[in-house]
Write a protein that holds these residues in place. Structure first.
Motif: not given
Length: 576
Positions: A335-344, A99-100, A445-457, A355-358
């Motif tokens: 803390w390290s996820s943005p590093v992978y995004a920039v390296m990507g 996603l980043l 990450a978008q599918m996971v966010a939908m699961a979070f919406a179910i739990a949060g609501n 290519v985003a998910d891999v």
């Protein structure tokens, strides 16, 4: 004997469904990485899978307490590592970096929301849930509101969350297995499902927890070690990638990329590659950013498979400390996820959604890290996905076996019968998730966010008011949970049908609906509870008051809540 027969049946079902796909087919375009069987990564992967299965076998249990909550004997460090492993799914390991890479600045909302949710857990829920001390979140809500209907709806929500969340995990697992073994995406999903089911059906939460502690070590080391080499190959010193990648990003904004990607970008290519790192460069606005962060925060604090971890520890003090350790362990990865995004972006600046998910595999592969590093990285990604799927299957199966079957429909069943139903539904739930994962509707990450919406609501408002609002009753809880669930499912259906209001830039995005829906669910619960106070019997009021006293450690509560009559008894509280 029954367990062995069930295990054989479940694996046979997985194999039958798996036969519908091409087991050793050519790679698909979704991978965007080099295809074909890779010996060294395959050996690393198989070794880790054998380890997980061995731990599961050595941790086999025969009691409900061992199967659902690991005998409530896990310590603060172990539970913190298990929380982190349970949490750091394929969405965290693969999806956040993706996603980043794809949405840049806006993607930071996922990191802020997911980590912030643990602060809510620490402040609002962790201690009280451990004091309650039983098996599941539906059980807590059913007892607190003194209502079987609340218990059943919470169980339905738990199953829906498990399906939505685990679908995203199987997508990540499928991509990883396909890259290593050269299998088709469909076959990879079935292969991973067989591994998860095997040790889940044998060991339950005890084996899951021990495996999650091991998997945390694997996934965090696999995530961090390649960064040192990646950053050095990109021109850094390789000492501390989390501080050094800013210089690489500055060069990227001026068009400097790897020689394999052309060395220098300009014009439209430069704008396309760098716009995501500017505020709102990839779309969205401040409303959507806040809505995303809010949804992920309260969703984190409402996920049943995370909340159930507080039942596995020795006491409430350990519950509090395990949250802090879990947050620390999780922070190392985020803390390290943005590093992978920039390296990507440095190694593959013009890759898109495909290519985003891999990206965590694509960037090291293009940088020439070698199969040993890539194999260990892939093993970490698999560990992240499998550990979360196992936790989700425990939460979903317990909702059916413990909260539907053993509590409501057949309260006089034996432990052996309850465990049998739990193992049966573990297999059934896994098959449902597999079929959904074969055609995933969104990024991980978008599918996971939908699961979070179910739990949060649904779960989060009901739990918070159950603990902190003494007037909350079954009528308010039912009204709030039904409203929250209905609105979330409408938003998810609208997303799939591409209705603008439910899309990324709409008023009620499926990934960020809690900013609107959750406050309304709170309000509905409070208003309806106040309007229906006279409909609550004195007996029910006393039972709820006893639970509240226990949650807050007030004097006067009984060691155990007053015994409830069987559901068929004339004196049972109404299942409104």
């Amino acid at each position: 004997m029954m367990s062995r027969q069930l295990l054989t049946l479940s694996l046979t079902l997985v194999a039958v469904f798996g036969a519908t796909g091409t087991l050793w087919g050519a790679g698909e375009e979704i991978y965007q990485v080099e295809q074909g069987f890779k010996l060294v990564p395959a050996l690393i992967m198989l070794a880790s899978l054998v380890l997980y299965l061995g731990v599961g076998f050595l941790s086999k249990v025969s009691t409900p307490s061992g199967y659902w909550v690991a005998g409530q004997g896990i310590g603060k460090y172990g539970n913190g590592a298990a929380i982190a492993s349970d949490w750091m799914s394929a969405a965290s390991f693969m999806g956040v970096a993706g996603l980043l890479y794809l949405r840049g600045w806006f993607g930071l909302g996922y990191i802020i929301g997911w980590t912030g949710g643990y602060v809510l857990l620490l402040c609002l829920l962790a201690t009280q849930l451990r004091r309650f001390g039983k098996f599941t979140i539906p059980e807590f809500l059913g007892d607190r509101y003194d209502c079987h209907s609340v218990r059943l709806i919470a169980a339905v929500v738990t199953v829906l969350i498990a399906i939505t969340y685990a679908t995203a995990q199987f997508k990540g697992i499928g991509l990883i297995c396909g890259w290593i073994f050269g299998m088709s995406y469909q076959a990879s999903v079935f292969f991973a499902a067989g591994v998860v089911l095997t040790y889940m059906l044998i060991s339950g939460m005890t084996g899951v927890t021990r495996n999650q502690q091991i998997q945390y070590v694997v996934l965090i080391s696999a995530f961090l070690v390649p960064l040192w080499i990646l950053i050095e190959k990109a021109g850094g010193t390789g000492l501390l990638p989390q501080f050094e990648y800013g210089g690489i990003l500055s060069g990227l904004m001026d068009g400097r990329v790897s020689a394999a990607a052309g060395g220098q970008l300009s014009g439209d290519q430069l704008m396309e590659a760098t716009k995501v790192f500017l505020p709102w460069g990839s779309g969205g606005n401040i409303y959507h950013f806040i809505a995303l962060v809010f949804t992920l925060m309260i969703g984190t604090a409402g996920l049943p498979h995370i909340l159930i971890r507080f039942y596995t520890v020795k006491n409430e003090d350990v519950a509090r400390k395990s949250v802090l350790w879990g947050l620390f362990f999780i922070g190392l990865l985020y803390w390290s996820s943005p590093v992978y995004a920039v390296m990507g972006k440095f190694w593959n600046p013009l890759g898109g959604k495909e290519v985003a998910d891999v990206i965590i595999l694509s960037a090291p592969e293009r940088a020439g890290l070698g199969n040993a590093f890539l194999g260990y990285l892939a093993a970490g990604a698999l560990a992240a996905g499998i550990s979360t799927v196992a936790g989700l299957l425990v939460a979903g199966a317990s909702a059916v076996a413990h909260d539907w079957y053993a509590t409501v429909f057949k309260p006089d069943c034996t432990d052996r019968q309850a465990l049998f139903v739990g193992r049966i539904f573990t297999a059934v739930l896994c098959i449902i998730i597999i079929l959904t994962a074969l055609n995933p509707p969104a990024l991980i990450a978008q599918m996971v966010a939908m699961a979070f919406a179910i739990a949060g609501n649904t779960i989060f408002p009901a739990c918070v008011l159950a603990i902190w609002y003494s007037k909350a009753n079954r009528y308010g809880a039912l009204a709030g949970m039904i409203f929250g669930l209905a609105m979330t499912l409408i938003a998810m259906a609208g997303w799939v049908m591409r209705i603008p209001i439910f899309g990324d830039n709409g008023l009620l995005p499926a990934t960020s609906s809690s900013l609107v829906v959750a406050p309304l669910a709170f309000l509905i619960n409070i208003v309806v509870s106040n309007l229906t106070q006279d409909r609550v019997s004195e007996e029910s009021r006393l039972r709820m008051d006893n639970i509240l006293r226990k949650l807050h450690n007030f004097p006067g509560h009984e060691a155990e809540p007053p015994a409830r009559p069987a559901p068929s008894s004339a004196s049972a509280p109404p299942a409104v």
